[in-house]
Design an enzyme around this catalytic site. Structure first.
Site, PDB file in Angstrom:
ATOM      1  N   ARG A  33       0.830  -1.191   0.000  1.00  0.00           N
ATOM      2  CA  ARG A  33       0.000   0.000   0.000  1.00  0.00           C
ATOM      3  C   ARG A  33       0.875   1.255   0.000  1.00  0.00           C
ATOM      4  O   ARG A  33       0.616   2.206  -0.713  1.00  0.00           O
ATOM      5  CB  ARG A  33      -0.929  -0.019   1.230  1.00  0.00           C
ATOM      6  CG  ARG A  33      -1.880   1.159   1.334  1.00  0.00           C
ATOM      7  CD  ARG A  33      -2.836   1.251   0.182  1.00  0.00           C
ATOM      8  NE  ARG A  33      -2.308   2.082  -0.888  1.00  0.00           N
ATOM      9  CZ  ARG A  33      -2.873   2.268  -2.081  1.00  0.00           C
ATOM     10  NH1 ARG A  33      -3.987   1.662  -2.369  1.00  0.00           N
ATOM     11  NH2 ARG A  33      -2.311   3.037  -2.989  1.00  0.00           N
TER      12      ARG A  33
ATOM     13  N   CYS B 169       1.156   4.010  -2.986  1.00  0.00           N
ATOM     14  CA  CYS B 169       0.809   5.411  -2.730  1.00  0.00           C
ATOM     15  C   CYS B 169       1.902   6.310  -3.294  1.00  0.00           C
ATOM     16  O   CYS B 169       1.627   7.290  -3.980  1.00  0.00           O
ATOM     17  CB  CYS B 169       0.690   5.684  -1.229  1.00  0.00           C
ATOM     18  SG  CYS B 169      -0.934   5.338  -0.534  1.00  0.00           S
TER      19      CYS B 169
END
Lengths: 272, 103, 211
Positions: free
Chosen positions: A229, A233
């Site tokens: 994640r 990002c």
């Protein structure tokens, strides 16, 4: 004249669409996404990763042909239950703060004899032909913390420093778009396109977000970890690539995990 | 050999509910890769479920079924301890059979 | 020069942060932690595709705004940032600010551009719909920024508003210090023509935005 008729026609069309939508029992686009997610809860493919991870944990692997059953994730050698709820934390044998993936790499190197490079290569899977061992292990270990309250420690000075550094990184704006984590995750009630954004600077938002990773991402067809994640990002922030299990990734995880303390861990979850 | 399925089977009254999670790419054959070439189809074609050897579900699947498919069905009958077996075959000719005990 | 102003502003923030008390070890002070964070960041990333490590070097605006950590800048700091950024805007040489709104809509919809996963020769957009409501036909819009629906209808179609729209797309910090909006012109994301097309999407009376 013409534009007036067009506006009137648009108004009628809009009313018609609204009426049709209400007749079909449809809410706003965001509500419909919530319904879709609820429908996905049963039969989470993450369980396939959990099963593979458990096998991998118990299997004798690497040059030393050892299993990970002596790996200390912070609660003693081989103790998996509840371990994730207390990570990241300081480990005396490594003399540094480590998150789950860093700790798994540590055990793969010290107990199974892998080189650090081998342990860290291919951390994110891409289909059945390119599976990532790490994601399976993460799925298994995190599943053993399901239902347990987050309790990330802040007693060791290095744990405290990691938190403060993670906070600075969270607010660090850079790249051609001037983006930082706070650009999207620093405010209440915002969304990007139709994706709701948790406010990670507040306890409530941090709790909801952190306790639902790792997750099976339907759009990816893969079980994705928190390391993934963060990596993804930064890609979308137009930054260069965040290295897997790097110091910055650990510090940022420390900041977000500790902000989630007190919340019940509820992963591996399933997301769009 | 493909990854094992996760099968759960529970009996409530006179009905058994079976839930199966299968590990499969389920490539539709309609996607194109970065170079523009069509990625060949590779998906489950038949699914068969038996209870104590008797067929309780028979299915033919096409490209519309999602990756890592989840199948849930019920059948009349079944008792705790009975065996439920699921078999799938795919377009490459691969096959996988897994078994579970009704709880 | 604007750089000196911003440097003194940054020093002011740092000094205020460390005010009072006994001697604290350098790493424990806010400035110490910030320095460690920047060093750790740079050691934890690797160049990939079109994204080099130089992207982690901050300019003055990024540095000052990061130190504020989401708190709105005090008035005099905000004014200095806005003045400095306004001075850096490059206005079109031909004086024309309006392009093709149909192309502007495409640019607003395009989410690719500048990521290391993007083809450097591929499309570059502004991804406006990620944060804004714009044309009413598009329901998949974000709410990080305010709605731009009826932009010119509400503000007027004249040259002053055109200039404001162009300037905002070129360098949003010139009008709102530490804004979350990227500086599309200043940081070389969009070309001059693309920015004119985006302005047209907002300002053209024929654009769906103003209908």
């Amino acid at each position: 004249m013409r534009s007036h008729h067009r506006r009137a026609a648009q108004g009628v069309a809009a009313l018609f669409i609204l009426a049709a939508a209400t007749a079909l029992g449809q809410g706003s686009p965001v509500d419909e996404i919530a319904k879709y997610r609820a429908a996905l809860q049963d039969g989470n493919p993450a369980e396939l990763w959990e099963a593979r991870g458990e096998d991998m944990w118990k299997q004798a692997r690497g040059p030393k042909k050892a299993s990970l059953e002596r790996c200390d994730l912070g609660l003693g050698p081989g103790v998996v239950k509840g371990a994730y709820s207390e990570l990241p934390k300081y480990f005396a044998d490594a003399d540094r703060v480590q998150d789950l993936e860093t700790r798994l790499v540590w055990c793969m190197v010290t107990q199974q004899g892998y080189t650090e490079a081998d342990a860290k290569k291919n951390p994110f899977g891409a289909g059945n032909d390119k599976k990532a061992d790490m994601e399976a292990l993460v799925a298994y270990v995190t599943s053993e913390s399901r239902g347990i309250r987050m309790n990330v420690p802040q007693s060791h000075p290095k744990e405290q420093e990691a938190y403060r550094i993670g906070e600075k990184i969270f607010y660090y704006r850079g790249g051609p778009h001037d983006f930082g984590c706070a650009t999207c995750h620093g405010d209440d009630g915002k969304r990007i396109r139709l994706q709701d954004l948790p406010n990670l600077t507040k306890v409530d938002g941090a709790r909801k977000a952190y306790t639902t990773w790792p997750a099976y991402r339907v759009s990816q067809g893969e079980l994705r970890s928190f390391q993934w994640r963060l990596n993804d990002c930064f890609r979308q922030q137009r930054f260069p690539e965040l290295e897997f299990a790097s110091d910055a990734s650990i510090a940022l995880t420390m900041f977000l995990a500790r902000n989630a303390n007190g919340a019940e861990f509820d992963a591996p979850a399933i997301k769009r | 050999m493909a990854d094992p399925m996760k099968i759960r089977a529970n009996v409530v009254g006179d009905t058994t509910e079976v839930k199966v999670l299968m590990s499969h790419e389920m490539e539709t054959g309609q996607r194109k890769d970065a170079q523009g070439k069509t990625i060949p189809a590779w998906h489950i074609q038949t699914v068969n479920a038996t209870w104590n050897g008797k067929t309780v579900l028979s299915a033919q699947w096409g490209p519309a079924v999602a990756k890592n498919p989840f199948l849930s069905f019920k059948f009349k009958g079944g008792a705790k301890g009975d065996k439920v077996q699921i078999t799938w075959t795919d377009t490459r000719g691969d096959t996988r059979t897994d078994e579970a005990t009704i709880g | 020069m604007h750089t000196r102003y911003l440097l003194s502003v940054m020093t002011a923030i740092v000094v205020t942060g460390c005010a009072g008390g006994a001697a604290t070890p350098p790493s424990a002070t806010d400035a110490g932690i910030a320095a460690k964070a920047e060093a750790m960041l740079k050691a934890s990333f690797k160049a990939r595709g079109q994204a080099g490590l130089d992207r982690l070097d901050q300019d003055e605006t990024q540095r000052v705004c990061s130190a504020l950590a989401n708190k709105p800048p005090p008035r005099e700091i905000a004014e200095k940032i806005e003045r400095a950024n306004l001075a850096m805007i490059k206005w079109p040489a031909d004086g024309k600010l309006l392009g093709d709104w149909k192309n502007g809509e495409k640019i607003a919809q395009e989410g690719r551009g500048k990521q290391y996963s993007d083809d450097p020769a591929g499309p570059v957009g502004a991804n406006c719909y990620a944060c804004h409501q714009i044309a009413p036909q598009e329901v998949s819009y974000g709410t990080i920024g305010p709605s731009l629906y009826r932009f010119a209808k509400v503000r007027g179609y004249g040259p002053e508003i055109q200039k404001y729209a162009y300037g905002k797309v070129f360098n949003s910090d010139a009008y709102a210090a530490c804004t979350t909006m990227p500086r599309f012109g200043h940081n070389g994301i969009l070309t001059e023509q693309q920015m004119k097309d985006v302005v047209a999407l907002l300002m053209d009376p024929e654009s769906p935005v103003n209908k």
